[in-house]
Design a protein around this motif. Structure first.
Motif, PDB file in Angstrom:
ATOM      1  N   GLU A   7       0.853  -1.188   0.000  1.00  0.00           N
ATOM      2  CA  GLU A   7       0.000   0.000   0.000  1.00  0.00           C
ATOM      3  C   GLU A   7       0.886   1.233   0.000  1.00  0.00           C
ATOM      4  O   GLU A   7       1.751   1.396   0.861  1.00  0.00           O
ATOM      5  N   ARG A   8       0.679   2.091  -0.997  1.00  0.00           N
ATOM      6  CA  ARG A   8       1.472   3.304  -1.134  1.00  0.00           C
ATOM      7  C   ARG A   8       0.528   4.509  -1.064  1.00  0.00           C
ATOM      8  O   ARG A   8      -0.370   4.648  -1.899  1.00  0.00           O
ATOM      9  N   ILE A  10      -0.115   8.065  -1.830  1.00  0.00           N
ATOM     10  CA  ILE A  10       0.390   9.073  -2.754  1.00  0.00           C
ATOM     11  C   ILE A  10      -0.748  10.051  -3.040  1.00  0.00           C
ATOM     12  O   ILE A  10      -1.651   9.740  -3.831  1.00  0.00           O
ATOM     13  N   SER A  44      -0.470  -3.227 -10.462  1.00  0.00           N
ATOM     14  CA  SER A  44      -0.866  -2.266  -9.434  1.00  0.00           C
ATOM     15  C   SER A  44      -2.248  -1.726  -9.729  1.00  0.00           C
ATOM     16  O   SER A  44      -2.683  -1.705 -10.891  1.00  0.00           O
ATOM     17  N   LYS A  50      -4.149   6.370  -3.225  1.00  0.00           N
ATOM     18  CA  LYS A  50      -3.307   5.208  -2.947  1.00  0.00           C
ATOM     19  C   LYS A  50      -3.021   4.420  -4.214  1.00  0.00           C
ATOM     20  O   LYS A  50      -3.796   4.435  -5.163  1.00  0.00           O
ATOM     21  N   ARG A  64      10.540  -3.698   0.648  1.00  0.00           N
ATOM     22  CA  ARG A  64      10.889  -2.372   1.173  1.00  0.00           C
ATOM     23  C   ARG A  64      12.151  -1.817   0.508  1.00  0.00           C
ATOM     24  O   ARG A  64      12.252  -0.617   0.253  1.00  0.00           O
ATOM     25  N   ALA A  67      11.215  -0.400  -2.791  1.00  0.00           N
ATOM     26  CA  ALA A  67      10.596   0.914  -2.606  1.00  0.00           C
ATOM     27  C   ALA A  67      11.659   1.978  -2.322  1.00  0.00           C
ATOM     28  O   ALA A  67      11.609   3.077  -2.882  1.00  0.00           O
ATOM     29  N   PHE A  72       9.837   5.150  -3.872  1.00  0.00           N
ATOM     30  CA  PHE A  72       8.391   4.971  -3.687  1.00  0.00           C
ATOM     31  C   PHE A  72       8.076   4.797  -2.209  1.00  0.00           C
ATOM     32  O   PHE A  72       8.835   4.123  -1.505  1.00  0.00           O
ATOM     33  N   PRO A  73       6.929   5.286  -1.741  1.00  0.00           N
ATOM     34  CA  PRO A  73       6.524   4.923  -0.390  1.00  0.00           C
ATOM     35  C   PRO A  73       6.083   3.457  -0.355  1.00  0.00           C
ATOM     36  O   PRO A  73       5.636   2.914  -1.369  1.00  0.00           O
ATOM     37  N   ALA A  74       6.270   2.834   0.770  1.00  0.00           N
ATOM     38  CA  ALA A  74       5.743   1.479   1.011  1.00  0.00           C
ATOM     39  C   ALA A  74       5.177   1.521   2.416  1.00  0.00           C
ATOM     40  O   ALA A  74       5.788   1.055   3.374  1.00  0.00           O
ATOM     41  N   ASP A  75       4.009   2.152   2.534  1.00  0.00           N
ATOM     42  CA  ASP A  75       3.426   2.412   3.839  1.00  0.00           C
ATOM     43  C   ASP A  75       2.981   1.151   4.554  1.00  0.00           C
ATOM     44  O   ASP A  75       2.989   1.098   5.781  1.00  0.00           O
TER      45      ASP A  75
END
Length: 91
Positions: A7-8, A10, A44, A50, A64, A67, A72-75
């Motif tokens: 889950e990113r 954005i 994706s 998101k 991770r 990412a 990229f975020p990898a929340d």
């Protein structure tokens, strides 16, 4: 290999242009090629603010690292326990 949902968060993700998505995909592919381990980005989904990605590799730390290298975020990185769908009702 295990499957992971990433889950990113954005802001404005659903407003990204096809060109921006292409650039993100190119960056992701380059990072995958440079990881030196078994790694597959399946696909994706963009929804609201998101992006949800499906990746296959051996562990969450590798997701991770992908990412981090790609910027990229990898929340949230969650292993997939199982999959099911409409045909599951028939089994």
């Amino acid at each position: 290999m295990a499957t992971f949902i990433v889950e990113r968060n954005i802001p404005g993700a659903s407003q990204l242009t096809p060109e921006q998505l292409r650039d993100i995909a190119r960056t992701s592919n380059e990072v995958v090629d440079g990881l030196g381990v078994a790694y597959t980005w399946q696909h994706s989904y963009v929804a609201g603010d998101k992006i949800y990605c499906v990746h296959e590799t051996d562990d969450a730390d590798t997701v991770r690292e992908h990412a981090r290298r790609g910027g990229f975020p990898a929340d949230l990185v969650t292993p997939v326990a199982t999959t099911f769908g409409p045909a599951t009702a028939d089994s």
